[in-house]
Design a protein around this motif. Structure first.
Motif, PDB file in Angstrom:
ATOM      1  N   LYS A 103      -7.611  22.707  -1.869  1.00 45.03           N
ATOM      2  CA  LYS A 103      -8.622  21.734  -2.288  1.00 45.03           C
ATOM      3  C   LYS A 103      -8.597  20.470  -1.441  1.00 45.03           C
ATOM      4  CE  LYS A 103      -8.601  23.428  -7.003  1.00 45.03           C
ATOM      5  NZ  LYS A 103      -8.350  23.133  -8.409  1.00 45.03           N
ATOM      6  N   ARG A 104      -7.706  20.434  -0.439  1.00 45.23           N
ATOM      7  CA  ARG A 104      -7.593  19.298   0.478  1.00 45.23           C
ATOM      8  C   ARG A 104      -7.396  17.978  -0.268  1.00 45.23           C
ATOM      9  NH1 ARG A 104      -8.756  19.678   5.653  1.00 45.23           N
ATOM     10  NH2 ARG A 104      -9.885  17.706   5.702  1.00 45.23           N
ATOM     11  N   LYS A 105      -6.574  18.043  -1.311  1.00 47.01           N
ATOM     12  CA  LYS A 105      -6.285  16.843  -2.099  1.00 47.01           C
ATOM     13  C   LYS A 105      -5.350  15.901  -1.358  1.00 47.01           C
ATOM     14  CE  LYS A 105      -6.829  18.521  -6.791  1.00 47.01           C
ATOM     15  NZ  LYS A 105      -6.198  18.653  -8.098  1.00 47.01           N
ATOM     16  N   TRP A 106      -5.431  14.638  -1.727  1.00 45.93           N
ATOM     17  CA  TRP A 106      -4.477  13.636  -1.267  1.00 45.93           C
ATOM     18  C   TRP A 106      -3.238  13.734  -2.141  1.00 45.93           C
ATOM     19  CZ3 TRP A 106      -5.014  10.707   3.019  1.00 45.93           C
ATOM     20  CH2 TRP A 106      -6.278  10.635   3.600  1.00 45.93           C
ATOM     21  N   LEU A 110      -4.376   0.895  -1.062  1.00 50.05           N
ATOM     22  CA  LEU A 110      -4.058  -0.013  -2.165  1.00 50.05           C
ATOM     23  C   LEU A 110      -4.041   0.795  -3.458  1.00 50.05           C
ATOM     24  CD1 LEU A 110      -6.321  -3.038  -1.202  1.00 50.05           C
ATOM     25  CD2 LEU A 110      -3.826  -2.893  -1.021  1.00 50.05           C
ATOM     26  N   LEU A 111      -3.208   0.381  -4.418  1.00 51.06           N
ATOM     27  CA  LEU A 111      -3.060   1.146  -5.655  1.00 51.06           C
ATOM     28  C   LEU A 111      -4.353   1.251  -6.449  1.00 51.06           C
ATOM     29  CD1 LEU A 111       0.454  -0.014  -6.870  1.00 51.06           C
ATOM     30  CD2 LEU A 111      -0.166   1.949  -5.475  1.00 51.06           C
ATOM     31  N   ASP A 112      -5.228   0.252  -6.345  1.00 52.56           N
ATOM     32  CA  ASP A 112      -6.489   0.319  -7.085  1.00 52.56           C
ATOM     33  C   ASP A 112      -7.633   0.881  -6.233  1.00 52.56           C
ATOM     34  OD1 ASP A 112      -6.671  -1.862  -5.424  1.00 52.56           O
ATOM     35  OD2 ASP A 112      -7.394  -3.239  -6.952  1.00 52.56           O
ATOM     36  N   GLU A 113      -7.296   1.438  -5.065  1.00 53.68           N
ATOM     37  CA  GLU A 113      -8.295   2.042  -4.187  1.00 53.68           C
ATOM     38  C   GLU A 113      -7.800   3.386  -3.642  1.00 53.68           C
ATOM     39  OE1 GLU A 113      -9.354  -0.779  -1.140  1.00 53.68           O
ATOM     40  OE2 GLU A 113      -9.921  -2.302  -2.610  1.00 53.68           O
ATOM     41  N   LEU A 114      -7.209   4.201  -4.510  1.00 57.13           N
ATOM     42  CA  LEU A 114      -6.698   5.503  -4.075  1.00 57.13           C
ATOM     43  C   LEU A 114      -7.866   6.437  -3.770  1.00 57.13           C
ATOM     44  CD1 LEU A 114      -3.775   5.917  -6.631  1.00 57.13           C
ATOM     45  CD2 LEU A 114      -3.645   5.159  -4.247  1.00 57.13           C
ATOM     46  N   PRO A 115      -7.719   7.263  -2.737  1.00 62.21           N
ATOM     47  CA  PRO A 115      -8.813   8.151  -2.328  1.00 62.21           C
ATOM     48  C   PRO A 115      -8.967   9.340  -3.280  1.00 62.21           C
ATOM     49  CG  PRO A 115      -6.885   8.625  -1.032  1.00 62.21           C
ATOM     50  CD  PRO A 115      -6.541   7.433  -1.895  1.00 62.21           C
ATOM     51  N   GLU A 116     -10.093   9.993  -3.202  1.00 63.04           N
ATOM     52  CA  GLU A 116     -10.360  11.231  -3.946  1.00 63.04           C
ATOM     53  C   GLU A 116     -10.497  12.361  -2.935  1.00 63.04           C
ATOM     54  OE1 GLU A 116     -10.614  11.752  -7.239  1.00 63.04           O
ATOM     55  OE2 GLU A 116     -10.230   9.672  -7.776  1.00 63.04           O
ATOM     56  N   ARG A 153       0.846  -1.195   0.000  1.00 62.15           N
ATOM     57  CA  ARG A 153       0.000   0.000   0.000  1.00 62.15           C
ATOM     58  C   ARG A 153       0.883   1.248   0.000  1.00 62.15           C
ATOM     59  NH1 ARG A 153      -3.416  -0.746   5.265  1.00 62.15           N
ATOM     60  NH2 ARG A 153      -1.257  -0.910   5.975  1.00 62.15           N
ATOM     61  N   VAL A 154       0.367   2.333  -0.553  1.00 63.61           N
ATOM     62  CA  VAL A 154       1.111   3.587  -0.622  1.00 63.61           C
ATOM     63  C   VAL A 154       0.590   4.544   0.441  1.00 63.61           C
ATOM     64  CG1 VAL A 154      -0.397   4.619  -2.399  1.00 63.61           C
ATOM     65  CG2 VAL A 154       1.971   5.396  -2.179  1.00 63.61           C
ATOM     66  N   LEU A 155       1.503   5.275   1.069  1.00 63.67           N
ATOM     67  CA  LEU A 155       1.138   6.270   2.064  1.00 63.67           C
ATOM     68  C   LEU A 155       0.808   7.576   1.360  1.00 63.67           C
ATOM     69  CD1 LEU A 155       1.617   6.931   5.426  1.00 63.67           C
ATOM     70  CD2 LEU A 155       2.977   8.612   4.215  1.00 63.67           C
ATOM     71  N   LEU A 156      -0.359   8.110   1.664  1.00 65.25           N
ATOM     72  CA  LEU A 156      -0.767   9.402   1.127  1.00 65.25           C
ATOM     73  C   LEU A 156      -1.069  10.355   2.268  1.00 65.25           C
ATOM     74  CD1 LEU A 156      -3.127   8.268  -1.765  1.00 65.25           C
ATOM     75  CD2 LEU A 156      -0.769   9.080  -1.936  1.00 65.25           C
TER      76      LEU A 156
END
Length: 159
Positions: free
Chosen positions: A29-32, A107-113, A19-22
């Motif tokens: 815009k409070r982006k990840w 997870l790489l296929d579950e990155l937040p918005e 998993r990647v740390l964001l």
């Protein structure tokens, strides 16, 4: 085009589960995004990344534990971004509460918005990295859509 070149550096941090740390920014815009930031005068890119990680999420990185995975040039901003891939660090990631509101592993296929396409590209590049350095010229919104997106791979045999 801006006259002064801007340099930014940060880490693409992976845990044992891949998993990647964001980090979620506390303003705008409070982006990840990835932990990192703007270079100070006299700093090397890796020093910038180490300092920013300590300031933003209270973790320590050591140069022996990370590798340069990508260098990105944003021509419309006259900016370079240096990304270092790491799987070893000291401390528990905790947001500073000033610049960073939240941290999390994804997870790489579950990155937040919300998350920028540029950040997603950098994460995917680091995840696929097997020791070479990716050189990528990125288009930014201020450039015409015909801008060149050049991608090169640098390995130790190229140096």
């Amino acid at each position: 085009m801006p006259s002064k070149t801007s340099i930014r550096a940060g880490f693409v941090i992976f845990d044992d589960a891949g998993r990647v740390l964001l980090v979620r920014h506390a303003d705008g815009k409070r982006k990840w995004g990835l932990p990192g930031g703007r270079q100070r005068e006299g700093e090397a890119a890796w020093e910038t990344a180490i300092r920013e990680c300590q300031e933003e999420i209270q973790v320590a990185m050591h140069p022996a534990d990370f590798t340069l995975s990508g260098i990105y040039y944003l021509s419309g901003r006259n900016a370079y971004v240096f990304d270092f891939k790491v799987t070893e660090w000291e401390g528990t990631p905790v947001p500073d509460g000033k610049e960073i509101a939240e941290v999390g592993f994804f997870l790489l296929d579950e990155l937040p918005e919300p998350i920028s396409k540029f950040t997603v590209q950098r994460i995917r590049d680091a995840a696929c990295n097997q020791g070479g350095v990716l050189l990528r010229k990125q288009q930014v919104k201020s450039e015409p859509t015909t801008a060149n997106k050049a991608v090169y791979r640098l390995s130790e045999s190229d140096v």
